[in-house]
Design an enzyme around this catalytic site. Structure first.
Site, PDB file in Angstrom:
ATOM      1  N   TYR A 209      17.863  48.152  -5.659  1.00 58.15           N
ATOM      2  CA  TYR A 209      16.982  47.041  -5.303  1.00 58.15           C
ATOM      3  C   TYR A 209      17.766  45.966  -4.552  1.00 58.15           C
ATOM      4  O   TYR A 209      18.999  45.878  -4.643  1.00 58.15           O
ATOM      5  CB  TYR A 209      16.359  46.408  -6.561  1.00 58.15           C
ATOM      6  CG  TYR A 209      17.371  45.702  -7.408  1.00 58.15           C
ATOM      7  CD1 TYR A 209      17.643  44.341  -7.219  1.00 58.15           C
ATOM      8  CD2 TYR A 209      18.099  46.395  -8.359  1.00 58.15           C
ATOM      9  CE1 TYR A 209      18.615  43.706  -7.962  1.00 58.15           C
ATOM     10  CE2 TYR A 209      19.062  45.766  -9.103  1.00 58.15           C
ATOM     11  CZ  TYR A 209      19.320  44.425  -8.903  1.00 58.15           C
ATOM     12  OH  TYR A 209      20.301  43.799  -9.630  1.00 58.15           O
TER      13      TYR A 209
ATOM     14  N   ILE B 268      11.981  41.985 -15.846  1.00 59.81           N
ATOM     15  CA  ILE B 268      10.903  41.037 -15.650  1.00 59.81           C
ATOM     16  C   ILE B 268       9.621  41.822 -15.362  1.00 59.81           C
ATOM     17  O   ILE B 268       9.650  42.937 -14.833  1.00 59.81           O
ATOM     18  CB  ILE B 268      11.212  40.048 -14.507  1.00 59.81           C
ATOM     19  CG1 ILE B 268      11.547  40.772 -13.210  1.00 59.81           C
ATOM     20  CG2 ILE B 268      12.308  39.085 -14.916  1.00 59.81           C
ATOM     21  CD1 ILE B 268      11.758  39.853 -12.029  1.00 59.81           C
TER      22      ILE B 268
ATOM     23  N   PHE C 279      17.029  19.484 -23.522  1.00 61.52           N
ATOM     24  CA  PHE C 279      17.217  18.701 -24.747  1.00 61.52           C
ATOM     25  C   PHE C 279      18.612  18.067 -24.763  1.00 61.52           C
ATOM     26  O   PHE C 279      19.556  18.576 -24.168  1.00 61.52           O
ATOM     27  CB  PHE C 279      17.007  19.572 -25.978  1.00 61.52           C
ATOM     28  CG  PHE C 279      17.850  20.833 -26.006  1.00 61.52           C
ATOM     29  CD1 PHE C 279      19.029  20.883 -26.718  1.00 61.52           C
ATOM     30  CD2 PHE C 279      17.454  21.956 -25.296  1.00 61.52           C
ATOM     31  CE1 PHE C 279      19.806  22.036 -26.747  1.00 61.52           C
ATOM     32  CE2 PHE C 279      18.214  23.118 -25.315  1.00 61.52           C
ATOM     33  CZ  PHE C 279      19.400  23.163 -26.042  1.00 61.52           C
TER      34      PHE C 279
ATOM     35  N   TYR D  70      10.135  34.806 -13.910  1.00 62.68           N
ATOM     36  CA  TYR D  70      10.780  34.031 -14.975  1.00 62.68           C
ATOM     37  C   TYR D  70       9.955  32.834 -15.441  1.00 62.68           C
ATOM     38  O   TYR D  70      10.467  31.977 -16.165  1.00 62.68           O
ATOM     39  CB  TYR D  70      12.164  33.572 -14.501  1.00 62.68           C
ATOM     40  CG  TYR D  70      13.062  34.750 -14.221  1.00 62.68           C
ATOM     41  CD1 TYR D  70      13.712  35.408 -15.255  1.00 62.68           C
ATOM     42  CD2 TYR D  70      13.213  35.241 -12.933  1.00 62.68           C
ATOM     43  CE1 TYR D  70      14.507  36.513 -15.007  1.00 62.68           C
ATOM     44  CE2 TYR D  70      13.994  36.352 -12.674  1.00 62.68           C
ATOM     45  CZ  TYR D  70      14.650  36.975 -13.715  1.00 62.68           C
ATOM     46  OH  TYR D  70      15.427  38.080 -13.471  1.00 62.68           O
TER      47      TYR D  70
ATOM     48  N   PHE E 207      19.712  36.999  -3.448  1.00 62.17           N
ATOM     49  CA  PHE E 207      20.324  36.514  -4.685  1.00 62.17           C
ATOM     50  C   PHE E 207      20.928  37.640  -5.511  1.00 62.17           C
ATOM     51  O   PHE E 207      21.728  37.387  -6.413  1.00 62.17           O
ATOM     52  CB  PHE E 207      19.314  35.724  -5.526  1.00 62.17           C
ATOM     53  CG  PHE E 207      18.090  36.505  -5.963  1.00 62.17           C
ATOM     54  CD1 PHE E 207      18.124  37.355  -7.062  1.00 62.17           C
ATOM     55  CD2 PHE E 207      16.893  36.365  -5.264  1.00 62.17           C
ATOM     56  CE1 PHE E 207      17.003  38.052  -7.458  1.00 62.17           C
ATOM     57  CE2 PHE E 207      15.762  37.074  -5.660  1.00 62.17           C
ATOM     58  CZ  PHE E 207      15.813  37.917  -6.753  1.00 62.17           C
ATOM     59  N   ASP E 208      20.585  38.885  -5.202  1.00 59.61           N
ATOM     60  CA  ASP E 208      21.154  40.000  -5.943  1.00 59.61           C
ATOM     61  C   ASP E 208      20.863  41.295  -5.207  1.00 59.61           C
ATOM     62  O   ASP E 208      19.860  41.407  -4.493  1.00 59.61           O
ATOM     63  CB  ASP E 208      20.560  40.058  -7.356  1.00 59.61           C
ATOM     64  CG  ASP E 208      21.397  40.904  -8.319  1.00 59.61           C
ATOM     65  OD1 ASP E 208      22.496  41.327  -7.917  1.00 59.61           O
ATOM     66  OD2 ASP E 208      20.958  41.116  -9.459  1.00 59.61           O
TER      67      ASP E 208
END
Length: 282
Positions: A153, A183, A218, A209, A163-164
């Site tokens: 891929y 995913i 947080f 995602y 990105f990959d």
């Protein structure tokens, strides 16, 4: 001579110590790698893995997520642990040897809400660069669902930036289709493909995602989290919630008394494009 083991999967640091199927073991002399080999885990569990590494005279372990029980077993075996690593295993070892790889053995008992998708560090990935969605896709249908498949891929953003890519690594990605290792949109694209077929898919955030969750950002008092004083903004580490589940976060801010983490996936909110080639169905 020093021996360093890295949890290994397709050239990448595998993100769940207890389920790693292999380690890449490096022999280091005078601060430089002189050789390496792949050591299969043969399905050993957490405790047995510590023994396996000890039997292979490993001095240090580089890994992604790791639980307290495994840490105790490794420490008892005298093996140094550097947790929270991601990406290429060779690069991780080089960073370790340069003193640039900081262990993220930080635990957090104050943050459990919103992270109930289980052991997120298992490496639900669409390759080496992106850890994906939690849980299986039980309603998925297709000839490949439930089967182990191998795919090549290429992943790109809408502006064409890559990105990959498994093509760049020279090794197809292997996973069980429909098992939640990928995913959702990637899994669904592969579900009914034929070997040799190539498809191009455009995934909205909900198929990849998800959207960023403001509650996943947080702030904690540094005094309440031993080890956090050594972290810096921009660093990616693993924290542990009150249920013992580890999850990746990024340090987004830090001052003299507090530190802020973002548990959103780095690709949350992004539309993704994939060129997918089904290489083999095992």
């Amino acid at each position: 001579m020093k021996r360093i083991a890295v949890t290994y999967d397709n050239g990448q640091v595998f993100q769940h110590f207890g389920k790693t199927e292999a380690f890449k073991v490096y022999e280091v002399e005078d601060g430089k790698v002189v050789s390496s080999e792949i050591v299969e885990s043969n399905g050993a569990g957490h405790g047995a893995l510590a023994g396996l590494l000890a039997d292979n005279t490993v001095d240090a372990l580089i890994c992604g997520g790791i639980g307290g029980g495994a840490v105790a077993a490794l420490e008892e075996a005298g093996i140094e642990i550097c947790a929270g690593a991601q990406g290429d295993t060779d690069a991780a070892v080089e960073a370790y040897l340069k003193g640039e790889l900081v262990s993220a053995g930080v635990t957090c008992d104050h943050h459990g809400e919103g992270h109930t998708c289980g052991e997120h560090e298992e490496g639900h990935s669409c390759g080496g660069g992106c850890n994906g969605g939690c849980g299986g896709h039980s309603t998925m249908e297709g000839r490949n669902v439930g089967k182990t498949v191998r795919t090549h891929y290429q992943g790109t953003f809408n502006d064409g930036t890559q990105f990959d890519s498994s093509y760049d690594r020279g090794e197809p990605l292997e996973f069980v289709c429909g098992a939640g290792m990928m995913i959702k949109g990637f899994d669904e694209a592969v579900a009914d493909m034929e070997v040799g077929e190539i498809v191009n898919v455009h995934l909205m955030p909900e198929e990849a995602y998800g959207q960023p969750d403001p509650q996943a950002i947080f702030t904690i008092e540094i005094a309440e989290m031993p080890g956090s004083e050594n972290l810096n903004a921009g660093q990616q580490v693993y924290l542990q919630n009150e249920y013992g589940q580890q999850f990746p976060v990024k340090v987004t801010a830090k001052d003299d008394t507090t530190i802020t983490f973002d548990a959103n996936h780095e690709m949350a909110g992004k539309e993704l494009n994939f060129k997918i080639e089904l290489v083999e169905v095992l």
